[in-house]
Design an enzyme around this catalytic site. Structure first.
Site, mmCIF file in Angstrom:
data_model
loop_
_atom_site.group_PDB
_atom_site.id
_atom_site.type_symbol
_atom_site.label_atom_id
_atom_site.label_comp_id
_atom_site.label_asym_id
_atom_site.label_seq_id
_atom_site.Cartn_x
_atom_site.Cartn_y
_atom_site.Cartn_z
ATOM 1 N N TYR A 156 -12.353 -27.496 -0.940
ATOM 2 C CA TYR A 156 -12.303 -26.094 -0.495
ATOM 3 C C TYR A 156 -10.864 -25.648 -0.261
ATOM 4 O O TYR A 156 -10.427 -24.603 -0.745
ATOM 5 C CB TYR A 156 -13.121 -25.949 0.784
ATOM 6 C CG TYR A 156 -13.049 -24.569 1.411
ATOM 7 C CD1 TYR A 156 -13.796 -23.514 0.886
ATOM 8 C CD2 TYR A 156 -12.246 -24.318 2.524
ATOM 9 C CE1 TYR A 156 -13.739 -22.244 1.459
ATOM 10 C CE2 TYR A 156 -12.183 -23.055 3.092
ATOM 11 C CZ TYR A 156 -12.932 -22.026 2.563
ATOM 12 O OH TYR A 156 -12.873 -20.771 3.131
ATOM 13 N N LYS A 160 -8.443 -22.820 -2.236
ATOM 14 C CA LYS A 160 -7.812 -21.631 -1.652
ATOM 15 C C LYS A 160 -6.296 -21.653 -1.886
ATOM 16 O O LYS A 160 -5.682 -20.594 -2.032
ATOM 17 C CB LYS A 160 -8.144 -21.537 -0.157
ATOM 18 C CG LYS A 160 -9.635 -21.305 0.130
ATOM 19 C CD LYS A 160 -10.156 -20.003 -0.459
ATOM 20 C CE LYS A 160 -11.573 -19.694 0.015
ATOM 21 N NZ LYS A 160 -12.084 -18.417 -0.531
HETATM 22 P P1 NAP Z 1 -20.964 -16.756 3.739
HETATM 23 O O1 NAP Z 1 -21.599 -16.039 4.878
HETATM 24 O O2 NAP Z 1 -21.516 -18.059 3.296
HETATM 25 O O3 NAP Z 1 -20.886 -15.726 2.524
HETATM 26 C C1 NAP Z 1 -20.463 -16.140 1.267
HETATM 27 C C2 NAP Z 1 -20.885 -15.094 0.268
HETATM 28 O O4 NAP Z 1 -20.455 -15.514 -1.035
HETATM 29 C C3 NAP Z 1 -22.405 -14.922 0.211
HETATM 30 O O5 NAP Z 1 -22.701 -13.567 -0.019
HETATM 31 C C4 NAP Z 1 -22.766 -15.754 -1.002
HETATM 32 O O6 NAP Z 1 -23.974 -15.339 -1.642
HETATM 33 C C5 NAP Z 1 -21.573 -15.439 -1.888
HETATM 34 N N1 NAP Z 1 -21.469 -16.340 -3.034
HETATM 35 C C6 NAP Z 1 -21.332 -17.678 -3.064
HETATM 36 N N2 NAP Z 1 -21.302 -18.112 -4.328
HETATM 37 C C7 NAP Z 1 -21.419 -17.016 -5.118
HETATM 38 C C8 NAP Z 1 -21.457 -16.799 -6.507
HETATM 39 N N3 NAP Z 1 -21.380 -17.803 -7.398
HETATM 40 N N4 NAP Z 1 -21.574 -15.539 -6.969
HETATM 41 C C9 NAP Z 1 -21.653 -14.495 -6.111
HETATM 42 N N5 NAP Z 1 -21.657 -14.632 -4.785
HETATM 43 C C10 NAP Z 1 -21.539 -15.889 -4.294
HETATM 44 O O7 NAP Z 1 -19.428 -17.070 4.070
HETATM 45 P P2 NAP Z 1 -18.222 -16.125 4.555
HETATM 46 O O8 NAP Z 1 -17.575 -16.846 5.657
HETATM 47 O O9 NAP Z 1 -18.647 -14.733 4.738
HETATM 48 O O10 NAP Z 1 -17.271 -16.242 3.279
HETATM 49 C C11 NAP Z 1 -16.646 -15.123 2.673
HETATM 50 C C12 NAP Z 1 -15.248 -15.531 2.229
HETATM 51 O O11 NAP Z 1 -14.450 -15.787 3.396
HETATM 52 C C13 NAP Z 1 -15.217 -16.820 1.405
HETATM 53 O O12 NAP Z 1 -14.318 -16.670 0.328
HETATM 54 C C14 NAP Z 1 -14.707 -17.850 2.389
HETATM 55 O O13 NAP Z 1 -14.049 -18.921 1.758
HETATM 56 C C15 NAP Z 1 -13.761 -17.006 3.231
HETATM 57 N N6 NAP Z 1 -13.427 -17.573 4.549
HETATM 58 C C16 NAP Z 1 -14.348 -17.624 5.542
HETATM 59 C C17 NAP Z 1 -13.985 -18.144 6.777
HETATM 60 C C18 NAP Z 1 -14.954 -18.233 7.932
HETATM 61 O O14 NAP Z 1 -14.592 -18.773 8.984
HETATM 62 N N7 NAP Z 1 -16.165 -17.727 7.801
HETATM 63 C C19 NAP Z 1 -12.684 -18.619 7.008
HETATM 64 C C20 NAP Z 1 -11.776 -18.566 5.961
HETATM 65 C C21 NAP Z 1 -12.152 -18.021 4.748
HETATM 66 P P3 NAP Z 1 -25.405 -16.079 -1.348
HETATM 67 O O15 NAP Z 1 -25.952 -15.446 -0.105
HETATM 68 O O16 NAP Z 1 -26.167 -15.764 -2.588
HETATM 69 O O17 NAP Z 1 -25.124 -17.549 -1.177
#
Ligand code: NAP
Length: 236
Positions: A156, A160
């Protein structure tokens, strides 16, 4: 930019739905990207404003091509969709975990961005925001004060780091065409991304506000930068 048109990938939940909601609240037309039509439609129904479902699996070339055909104009692309597969160090990790992670977090961003570049190029103020992670900062990962487990989450985090490099290279390649291309470190947020995120009390809406600020940058705004949710600089 209130009459602008935006696309947020992975906008059916987590940080993505908050970005879509805030852009729609600002009066923009928002394509809610979701790989699953049902989950995406529920998000569209939940968000008030001018939102449209766009079925888009960022790891599927056919899905990307079909989605691009449905979007005749676009000003803002937020590459938000991301996954975390396992938390291993490189000696423990499988190549397959890296492949799966990179398919979405790196190749997906490249494929989606290139597919939507023709419509973005017709925008007067094209903007691309890549949702990265502070855990991908090599400076933060190597300094004496680093707060991430040494080498853990390698697939992961390195995905990034690669996304950060892509952000910089897109910004440099598209600077003469008026694009602003930046990466956001959202901070730890309560989402389904992984157990640590799920157990945190970080508000996803607060991170979304940082993404929206980068999406709505003026023509004098920065490009090729890595910013935290509060827009402070993050070292590469
Ligand atoms: P999340 O709640 O798991 O949401 C991830 C989203 O990405 C979901 O809508 C998921 O869809 C979608 N997704 C995954 N694979 C996909 C694909 N092949 N095609 C289209 N959509 C896809 O996680 P989140 O935390 O909101 O993550 C959003 C972004 O923030 C990510 O890039 C993550 O790396 C980044 N981020 C998050 C955090 C944190 O603490 N939460 C910290 C740093 C960075 P499904 O519902 O269909 O699975």
């Amino acid at each position: 930019m209130s009459n602008s048109i935006a696309l947020v990938t992975g906008a059916n939940k987590g940080i993505g739905i908050q970005i879509a909601r805030q852009l729609a609240d600002g009066g923009l037309t928002v394509y809610v990207g979701s790989r699953d039509a049902g989950r995406g439609q529920r998000a569209v129904d939940e968000i008030a404003g001018d939102t449209r479902l766009l079925v888009l699996d960022v790891a599927d070339e056919k899905s990307i091509a079909a989605a691009a055909e449905q979007v005749p104009s676009l000003d803002i692309l937020v590459n938000n969709a991301g996954i975390m597969v396992g938390n291993e160090t490189p000696p423990e990790a499988s190549v397959e975990a890296f492949r799966r992670t990179y398919e979405t977090n790196v190749f997906g961003v490249l494929a989606v961005t290139n597919a939507f570049l023709p419509v973005l190029r017709r925008s007067a103020h094209p903007r691309i925001v890549n949702i990265s992670s502070g855990t991908g900062s090599l400076t933060w990962s190597s300094g004496s004060e680093f707060s991430f487990s040494a080498g853990g989450g390698a697939a992961y985090r390195s995905s990034k780091s690669a996304l950060n490099a892509l952000t910089l290279f897109y910004a440099q390649s598209l600077a003469d065409e008026g694009f602003k291309v930046n990466a956001l470190a959202p901070g730890l947020r309560r989402t389904d991304l992984n157990d640590r995120a799920a157990a945190s009390d970080g508000d996803p809406a607060e991170a979304a506000a940082g993404a929206v600020a980068l999406a709505l940058l003026g023509d004098d705004g920065p490009t090729g930068e890595f910013r935290s949710w509060d827009l402070t600089d993050v070292p590469w």
